[in-house]
Design an enzyme around this catalytic site. Structure first.
Site, short mmCIF file in Angstrom:
data_model
loop_
_atom_site.label_atom_id
_atom_site.label_comp_id
_atom_site.label_asym_id
_atom_site.label_seq_id
_atom_site.Cartn_x
_atom_site.Cartn_y
_atom_site.Cartn_z
CB SER A 72 6.81 2.72 -3.45
OG SER A 72 7.39 3.19 -2.30
N1 SAH Z 1 8.03 0.22 1.05
C1 SAH Z 1 6.73 0.61 1.40
C2 SAH Z 1 6.69 2.26 1.26
C3 SAH Z 1 6.44 3.12 2.38
S1 SAH Z 1 6.69 4.73 2.31
C4 SAH Z 1 5.63 0.07 0.94
O1 SAH Z 1 5.74 -1.02 0.17
O2 SAH Z 1 4.65 0.42 1.04
C5 SAH Z 1 8.07 5.00 3.35
C6 SAH Z 1 7.79 4.59 4.70
O3 SAH Z 1 9.17 4.99 5.44
C7 SAH Z 1 6.74 5.20 5.37
O4 SAH Z 1 5.98 4.15 6.26
C8 SAH Z 1 7.75 5.84 6.78
O5 SAH Z 1 7.01 5.96 8.04
C9 SAH Z 1 8.94 5.21 6.79
N2 SAH Z 1 10.07 5.90 7.32
C10 SAH Z 1 10.51 7.44 7.25
N3 SAH Z 1 11.37 7.42 7.95
C11 SAH Z 1 11.74 6.47 8.33
C12 SAH Z 1 13.11 5.91 9.25
N4 SAH Z 1 13.98 6.76 9.68
N5 SAH Z 1 13.30 4.66 9.75
C13 SAH Z 1 12.15 3.70 9.29
N6 SAH Z 1 11.21 3.92 8.53
C14 SAH Z 1 11.01 5.33 8.21
#
Ligand code: SAH
Length: 222
Positions: A72
């Site tokens: 993000s």
């Molecule tokens: N907070 C992260 C942002 C990652 S983007 C950072 O600092 O980089 C969102 C993430 O949510 C992705 O990696 C995706 O794989 C994960 N995601 C999507 N659906 C999910 C679920 N049901 N349970 C856990 N993670 C999930």
């Protein structure tokens, strides 16, 4: 002792000066919480992105982290941390969608204990290594579908959801302590808003904030 993470740090576009510019931008964008700004200043974002994007790590933009996912933008991480904290102290925090572990590392500086759930095993493996190299050891990564949270680690002072959900499940709200806050992007496709839920002694209050764009929450583990 030159680990890969540490040895990549410290020059040019990835220098502490670049990070300071990021902090100045966050302030201009309205982030006020001094503890959040300090945490963002302390965590080197460039070690979480793919090497090809390192020089852009302190720009206010999401960047690819592999597996079709993104880290993000600094503003979104700061904003969701600020809303989750609400100026209070955080003991336990749950993050849903841990990705590369960047926000978990920032949250680890704001809370005593962080549980971070991520459905993609490869991402969580890398996140664990990165946090180990940064000597952050108050984050528990769980390779699981986080849609319904992780009641065993709760109740939580804050829950931060990093992937868009069509609605906020009651099971998640139930894992908040009284006074605790949940921050989640809610909506389908392109139309999403950041929603802040606050748990009261009885019931919940809900505020809709600005429009945002997150990757969708997906079911199961990948
Ligand atoms: N907070 C992260 C942002 C990652 S983007 C950072 O600092 O980089 C969102 C993430 O949510 C992705 O990696 C995706 O794989 C994960 N995601 C999507 N659906 C999910 C679920 N049901 N349970 C856990 N993670 C999930």
């Amino acid at each position: 002792m030159a680990s890969t993470v540490i040895s990549r740090a410290g020059i040019g576009m990835t220098s502490p000066r670049a990070r300071l510019r990021m902090i100045e931008n966050l302030k201009k964008q309205g982030i006020k919480d001094p503890q959040v700004l300090a945490a963002m200043d302390a965590v080197p974002r460039h070690v979480f992105v793919e090497e090809a994007f390192e020089s852009r790590a302190y720009e206010d933009t999401p960047l690819p982290i592999g597996h079709g996912q993104t880290i993000s933008s600094p503003y979104i991480v700061a904003l969701t941390c600020e809303l989750a904290r609400g100026g209070g102290t955080l003991e336990r925090v749950l993050e849903i969608g841990g990705g590369c572990g960047y926000q978990a590392a920032v949250l680890a500086r704001l809370a005593a204990k962080v549980v971070s759930m991520e459905r993609i095993a490869a991402l969580i493996g890398k996140a664990r290594l990165t946090l180990r190299e940064l000597r952050i050891n108050n984050v528990l990564f769980k390779n699981a579908d986080g849609t319904l949270g992780y009641p065993d680690g709760g109740p939580y002072d804050a829950i931060v959801v990093a992937a868009a959900m069509p609605f906020i499940p009651d099971e998640l709200k139930a894992q908040l302590k009284p006074g605790g806050r949940l921050v989640a992007p809610v909506g389908m496709g392109e139309v999403q808003h950041l929603v802040v839920v606050e748990a009261r002694e009885r019931g919940f209050t809900e505020r809709e904030m600005e429009a945002v764009k997150f990757v969708p929450l997906l079911p199961g583990v990948g």
